[in-house]
Design an enzyme around this catalytic site. Structure first.
Site, PDB file in Angstrom:
ATOM      1  N   ARG A 129     -15.455  -4.461 -60.645  1.00 61.92           N
ATOM      2  CA  ARG A 129     -16.863  -4.634 -61.011  1.00 61.92           C
ATOM      3  C   ARG A 129     -17.400  -3.346 -61.630  1.00 61.92           C
ATOM      4  NH1 ARG A 129     -20.489  -7.037 -56.345  1.00 61.92           N
ATOM      5  NH2 ARG A 129     -21.920  -7.305 -58.111  1.00 61.92           N
ATOM      6  N   CYS A 181     -25.035  -0.128 -55.116  1.00 63.50           N
ATOM      7  CA  CYS A 181     -24.029  -1.187 -55.152  1.00 63.50           C
ATOM      8  C   CYS A 181     -24.577  -2.299 -56.029  1.00 63.50           C
ATOM      9  CB  CYS A 181     -23.692  -1.666 -53.741  1.00 63.50           C
ATOM     10  SG  CYS A 181     -25.134  -2.223 -52.796  1.00 63.50           S
TER      11      CYS A 181
END
Length: 274
Positions: free
Chosen positions: A178, A231
């Protein structure tokens, strides 16, 4: 701040002591807002109460990202409903090594609200069961409400504007694919904040689901005079901050909006690759 972790055997002893901790079950499943309560209702540590990721530990999703911090007044109401106060020790737990809502609860209680005695059950439900601990079904006795009104420490978190203009090292807690922009299962834009380094929250744990030893974490965690943890939506980033606490290192500030807020402004730059 007390040591951030508690072992299952220590919890067993503490529950029999003169000041038993209040247990908060923080299990959650992303994409299923009712899963956490269902897991708690079906089987939970004795006398624990459910603390919900979407309803208690976050405000409504929107411009601030998928899991923005709740308004201080709303979180204060949650704390009072659960009978929490600085005089009552707290233990939070989940079943994912603390990577989801348990670490977020620890950060909100200890770092933001300033509670002096909050610990996360190292190894979570699995560690409790491995010690022979029991689980119970159904509701718990409602606690007597408290009147605790925290003096929130807003210096523990940082806004998108400060992230963009500051020089702090940005530590991304998402998986490496990611971070590199190779896969993005949740948010509409892939990549990372320019200048960030990748330290997946899963890397804070040993193979058995417990946190790595403090000395090992101290040698592995990114080092900088000032750091910011982020995050996807400000949840697993709290696991990174907790790892710094376990390692005895200065704590990064949390960027609550994280990637899900950052990408809402097309003027903010996006990087891919390493």
């Amino acid at each position: 701040m007390t040591p951030p972790l508690i072992a299952a055997w220590e919890l067993e002893e503490a529950l029999q002591g003169p000041r038993p901790p209040r247990l908060l079950d923080c299990r959650a499943r992303l994409g299923d807002p009712d899963a956490g309560h269902g897991l708690w209702w079906k089987a939970h540590l004795p006398a624990s109460h459910h603390l919900d990721l979407d309803r208690d530990l976050a405000g409504p999703p929107g411009e601030g990202g998928r899991h923005p911090l709740p308004a201080p007044e709303a979180f204060t109401a949650t704390l009072q409903r659960l009978g929490l106060s600085p005089a009552v020790p707290i233990v939070v737990y989940d079943d994912m090594g603390g990577q989801l809502a348990a670490a977020r609860a620890w950060w909100m209680l200890a770092c933001w609200a300033g509670h002096p005695d909050v610990r996360l059950l190292d190894g979570g439900v699995q560690a409790w069961l491995a010690r022979g601990g029991e689980l119970r079904e159904g509701d718990a006795v409602a606690p007597r409400a408290s009147d605790w009104t925290p003096d929130y420490r807003d210096t523990a978190w940082i806004s998108a504007q400060e992230v963009a203009s500051g020089r702090a090292l940005k530590v991304d807690a998402r998986a490496r694919e990611r971070f590199r922009g190779e896969a993005e299962p949740i948010d509409p834009v892939a990549g990372h904040i320019p200048g960030a380094v990748c330290r997946p929250s899963a890397d804070n744990l040993a193979a058995d689901g417990h946190f790595k030893p403090a000395a090992r974490l101290a040698g592995e965690l990114p080092e900088a005079a000032e750091a910011v943890a982020y995050c996807g939506s400000g949840v697993t980033a709290c696991h990174t901050i907790l790892a710094y606490a376990v390692a005895g290192r200065p704590l990064p500030r949390l960027y609550p909006g994280s990637w899900s807020e950052w990408i809402r402004d097309p003027a903010r730059p996006v990087a891919t690759g390493e």
